[in-house]
Design an enzyme around this catalytic site. Structure first.
Site, PDB file in Angstrom:
ATOM      1  CG  LEU A  44      63.270 -12.115 -74.360  1.00 27.52           C
ATOM      2  CD1 LEU A  44      63.984 -13.285 -73.687  1.00 27.52           C
ATOM      3  CD2 LEU A  44      63.040 -10.985 -73.348  1.00 27.52           C
ATOM      4  CG  HIS A  45      65.280  -6.268 -77.916  1.00 24.57           C
ATOM      5  ND1 HIS A  45      66.109  -5.596 -77.043  1.00 24.57           N
ATOM      6  CD2 HIS A  45      64.042  -5.762 -77.698  1.00 24.57           C
ATOM      7  CE1 HIS A  45      65.420  -4.720 -76.364  1.00 24.57           C
ATOM      8  NE2 HIS A  45      64.157  -4.795 -76.726  1.00 24.57           N
ATOM      9  CG  MET A  91      56.496  -6.151 -70.447  1.00 26.44           C
ATOM     10  SD  MET A  91      55.115  -5.028 -70.689  1.00 26.44           S
ATOM     11  CE  MET A  91      55.704  -4.042 -72.040  1.00 26.44           C
ATOM     12  N   GLY A  92      58.941  -9.789 -72.632  1.00 25.72           N
ATOM     13  CA  GLY A  92      59.185 -10.739 -73.705  1.00 25.72           C
ATOM     14  C   GLY A  92      59.496 -10.072 -75.035  1.00 25.72           C
ATOM     15  CB  SER A 140      59.412  -5.480 -77.696  1.00 21.91           C
ATOM     16  OG  SER A 140      60.290  -5.975 -76.707  1.00 21.91           O
ATOM     17  CG  HIS A 147      64.634  -7.757 -73.412  1.00 26.04           C
ATOM     18  ND1 HIS A 147      64.120  -7.722 -74.689  1.00 26.04           N
ATOM     19  CD2 HIS A 147      63.790  -7.032 -72.643  1.00 26.04           C
ATOM     20  CE1 HIS A 147      62.995  -7.018 -74.682  1.00 26.04           C
ATOM     21  NE2 HIS A 147      62.777  -6.584 -73.465  1.00 26.04           N
ATOM     22  CD  GLN A 178      69.556   5.667 -68.162  1.00 27.33           C
ATOM     23  OE1 GLN A 178      69.515   5.161 -67.045  1.00 27.33           O
ATOM     24  NE2 GLN A 178      69.203   6.920 -68.395  1.00 27.33           N
TER      25      GLN A 178
HETATM   26  P1  AMP Z   1      60.402  -4.483 -71.657  1.00 31.70           P
HETATM   27  O1  AMP Z   1      60.339  -5.901 -72.124  1.00 31.70           O
HETATM   28  O2  AMP Z   1      60.277  -3.487 -72.736  1.00 31.70           O
HETATM   29  O3  AMP Z   1      59.534  -4.223 -70.457  1.00 31.70           O
HETATM   30  O4  AMP Z   1      61.895  -4.309 -71.125  1.00 31.70           O
HETATM   31  C1  AMP Z   1      62.416  -5.107 -70.101  1.00 31.70           C
HETATM   32  C2  AMP Z   1      63.688  -4.500 -69.608  1.00 31.70           C
HETATM   33  O5  AMP Z   1      64.631  -4.429 -70.673  1.00 31.70           O
HETATM   34  C3  AMP Z   1      63.487  -3.069 -69.089  1.00 31.70           C
HETATM   35  O6  AMP Z   1      64.261  -2.889 -67.915  1.00 31.70           O
HETATM   36  C4  AMP Z   1      64.009  -2.242 -70.226  1.00 31.70           C
HETATM   37  O7  AMP Z   1      64.496  -0.979 -69.835  1.00 31.70           O
HETATM   38  C5  AMP Z   1      65.131  -3.121 -70.751  1.00 31.70           C
HETATM   39  N1  AMP Z   1      65.438  -2.758 -72.128  1.00 31.70           N
HETATM   40  C6  AMP Z   1      64.573  -2.666 -73.171  1.00 31.70           C
HETATM   41  N2  AMP Z   1      65.196  -2.235 -74.274  1.00 31.70           N
HETATM   42  C7  AMP Z   1      66.486  -2.032 -73.926  1.00 31.70           C
HETATM   43  C8  AMP Z   1      67.644  -1.569 -74.629  1.00 31.70           C
HETATM   44  N3  AMP Z   1      67.598  -1.211 -75.916  1.00 31.70           N
HETATM   45  N4  AMP Z   1      68.804  -1.478 -73.956  1.00 31.70           N
HETATM   46  C9  AMP Z   1      68.868  -1.815 -72.637  1.00 31.70           C
HETATM   47  N5  AMP Z   1      67.826  -2.257 -71.924  1.00 31.70           N
HETATM   48  C10 AMP Z   1      66.654  -2.365 -72.551  1.00 31.70           C
END
Ligand code: AMP
Length: 295
Positions: free
Chosen positions: A36-37, A33-34, A189, A40, A151
């Site tokens: 990014l860190h 969902m952007g 995020s 991601h 995870q």
């Molecule tokens: P999101 O943008 O929050 O939908 O996350 C996109 C993907 O990044 C999802 O598969 C999350 O589980 C993964 N993700 C988010 N934060 C972390 C993190 N701290 N460590 C590993 N994967 C992450």
């Protein structure tokens, strides 16, 4: 790198990629969902390592936000995200508009029954239906060989693996470990909406999970006692309001009463720090436990 906004174009690009060149070309998808860190980026790095072509989708999916949730305020940073992904040698960013994903008349949803209503699903009705619907769409549009998930969102990984299995979707789901700040706080995020004090308080979540892990390593088998350890530790931090802590198996998130030496157990939790809702988890693996001669 090309930024693609339309689903038709995305589909035709990947169709060509698959046909072009000699032999088999693999496509990896990282749905996000952007904002990014490092979390991601760890997924992007692994996709880059393993696949010939990497697509990162950036779409803040309205269908997975409840009416009282932070959809409107969810961080959107496409320019910054694009710059980061250029450094990572990503081939395509798929950044569709809402209308492109949910055109007028859209009326088909994917729902994994049962588990979608538990834990995160109980706290956020409709959330997983939104997640599985958008992930099914992305997998249909892009048809990747591999799709990468973190995870961090443990229940999401289980729900998505279930959907892919049940609907015979031809993509391998790859789950990668949680990336954390130095304090132990799982990167998210949503951490951007925490002030410095709240960020410090939020570190109590992982500290609580680690306390349970230590107790488990010293031989504590009772799920009740392990979850109490998490609760007591987190309660020491007044800035954190724990919503739930659950100890379950890792395949279907069925609650466990007693941990054993043969199966992993998932300890997952959700909490509020100010107005921000955070989740975290840890897997307790028997391999980490000292085995007694009789076990
Ligand atoms: P999101 O943008 O929050 O939908 O996350 C996109 C993907 O990044 C999802 O598969 C999350 O589980 C993964 N993700 C988010 N934060 C972390 C993190 N701290 N460590 C590993 N994967 C992450």
């Amino acid at each position: 790198m090309e930024i693609i906004n339309r689903r038709q174009r995305m589909s035709s690009v990947v169709r060509k990629l698959r046909r072009d060149g000699s032999g088999e070309r693999t496509i990896g998808l990282v749905p996000t969902m952007g904002a990014l860190h490092e979390g991601h980026l760890s997924l992007v790095r692994e996709a880059r390592r393993r696949c010939d072509y990497v697509v990162v989708s950036i779409f803040v999916n309205p269908a997975q936000f409840g009416a009282n949730e932070d959809f409107a305020h969810y961080p959107r940073r496409l320019t910054q995200d694009t710059a980061m992904l250029t450094d990572y040698n990503v081939d395509y960013i798929f950044a569709p508009t809402n209308d492109e994903i949910y055109p007028r008349g859209f009326s088909t949803y994917v729902n994994v029954e049962g588990l979608s209503n538990e834990f995160e699903g109980a706290a956020r009705p409709g959330h997983f239906r939104g997640v599985t619907t958008v992930v099914a769409l992305l997998l249909n549009i892009i048809r990747p060989d591999f799709a990468y998930f973190g995870q961090k969102d443990a229940q999401q990984t289980i729900v998505i693996k279930r959907m892919v299995r049940d609907l015979a979707i031809d993509t391998e789901i790859v789950i990668l470990p949680i990336i954390r700040e130095a304090s132990g706080l799982a990167m998210s995020s949503r951490n951007a909406s925490l002030n410095a004090e709240q960020k410090q308080a939020a570190a109590a979540l992982y500290a609580g999970l680690q306390a349970a892990e230590r107790a488990f390593s010293s031989g504590e088998h009772s799920a009740k006692r392990l979850s109490d350890i998490v609760r007591v530790n987190i309660a020491r931090e007044p800035g954190v309001q724990l919503e739930y802590v659950a100890i379950t198996d890792t395949e279907a998130m069925r609650p466990i009463e007693k941990l054993d030496n043969d199966h992993d157990a998932l300890v997952s939790l959700a909490a509020r720090v100010g107005a921000t809702r955070l989740i975290d988890n840890i897997v307790l693996s028997p391999a980490k436990r000292p085995r007694t001669p009789s076990s």
